[in-house]
Design an enzyme around this catalytic site. Sequence first.
Site, PDB file in Angstrom:
ATOM      1  N   LYS A  39     -24.750 -13.213 -16.224  1.00 35.84           N
ATOM      2  CA  LYS A  39     -23.668 -13.189 -17.207  1.00 35.84           C
ATOM      3  C   LYS A  39     -24.161 -13.797 -18.506  1.00 35.84           C
ATOM      4  CE  LYS A  39     -19.181 -12.241 -17.486  1.00 35.84           C
ATOM      5  NZ  LYS A  39     -18.434 -11.319 -16.601  1.00 35.84           N
TER       6      LYS A  39
ATOM      7  N   ASP B 101     -17.791  -7.404 -21.812  1.00 38.45           N
ATOM      8  CA  ASP B 101     -16.896  -8.345 -21.138  1.00 38.45           C
ATOM      9  C   ASP B 101     -15.832  -8.714 -22.173  1.00 38.45           C
ATOM     10  OD1 ASP B 101     -16.778  -9.911 -18.457  1.00 38.45           O
ATOM     11  OD2 ASP B 101     -16.470 -11.485 -19.930  1.00 38.45           O
TER      12      ASP B 101
END
Length: 418
Positions: free
Chosen positions: A109, A149
Amino acid sequence: MGEFQIQQSFFDQYLGKLRHVAEIIDLAPEVVEILSKPKRTIIVSIPVRMDNGKTRVFTAYRVQFNDARGPMKGGFRYHPDVNLDEVKALAALMMLKTAVVNIPYGGSKGGVKCNPKEMSRRELEVLTREYAKALAPFIGPDIDIPAPDVNTDAQVMAWFLDEYNKVVGKVVPGVVTGKPLGIGGSRGRGEATGRGVFFIGLEAASKLNVSLKDARVSIQGFGNVAFNAAKFFYELGSKIVAVSDSKGGIYNPDGLNIYKVMEVKRKEGSVTKYSEAEIISREDPLTVDCDILIPAALEWQITEKNAGNVKAKMIIEGANGPTTPEADKILSEKGVFIVPDILANAGGVVVSYFEWVQNRMGYYWSEKEVDDKLKTIMVNAFNDVYEVSNKYNVDMRTGAYITSINRIVGAMKSLGWI
Ligand code: GLU
């Protein structure tokens, strides 16, 4: 003494759940240790010349958690609250997510601490290009593949790709997913997470003998995941009774016309400008009267403070980490059926996987092919987790963790890591 409590961090919560599962499936301490530490953490400072001529330095992260099952995969977000602990936790969740839906990836991430709502398009482009340059030595289609995201979209991915291509001197569409269609994006990627949430809703409803057509659905959020999930439920005939954005929420027990809400949000900047509804707070969609609750905003929304007031019988986690462990406990005691984030919102990364496969083949699928394949994966994953949960007599979150950790451990054994 009671007043002084140490707040558990997001990553601590992951570790707590990992230890809980380790006990149930009897994991060796060395396995727990590997799964407790990211493989690589990248922190960079990115100077950006702002429109006013002054330079600001942004802190950016990429956490590459584990690559036993394949190259690492995960989005990156732009948000003022981004920090290392959060990115680490989200990277661990991505490792679990790719394993629970059984696609050949590890987890990672990224994030940049910034407020994209106060930045111009040019400033965002420069920031994105500098982030791509900084990450270039550590990413690639066989290493780590970023994606959208929170507050990052297809345009951001396009800038990111262009800069990466310049650094390596060739065109590498498979280095990032969630791209626009014309430069190697996949059909169906934009709405994939919401569509996946809907497929999971259908499957859960059939298991619990609930009719989705008659269901009242409350959604926290109105971004990509929330809007697309709302759209599929709405098209089926469910009533969307509440939605929200960063400025507040709206509620109408007779149901909202979500297309009209979207039009208002586009034109006037917030769902709260929609006139045919009562204005509520950003948190209120979590506790209004409804059958199904879809938290699809940020982490840590359902806490020990409001879990007791949740009316829904089913929660489908569109966001990552929306429910704290304390809330999880309260809700399971109330008998609420929760489909956890790593299963419920995996539709996005599944279609990211399809995009990457298509990039590698150089051959592109129809929207129907994408949607059918997505449905198969989501339904199979739901049933795998449902079965494991029944076998161990645990909730769906624990079942999802067991399912994915078993797959990761299997890969680590094959590779000789343990
Ligand atoms: N950011 C999305 C997630 O949290 C998608 C990640 C991806 O497509 O790699 O699952």
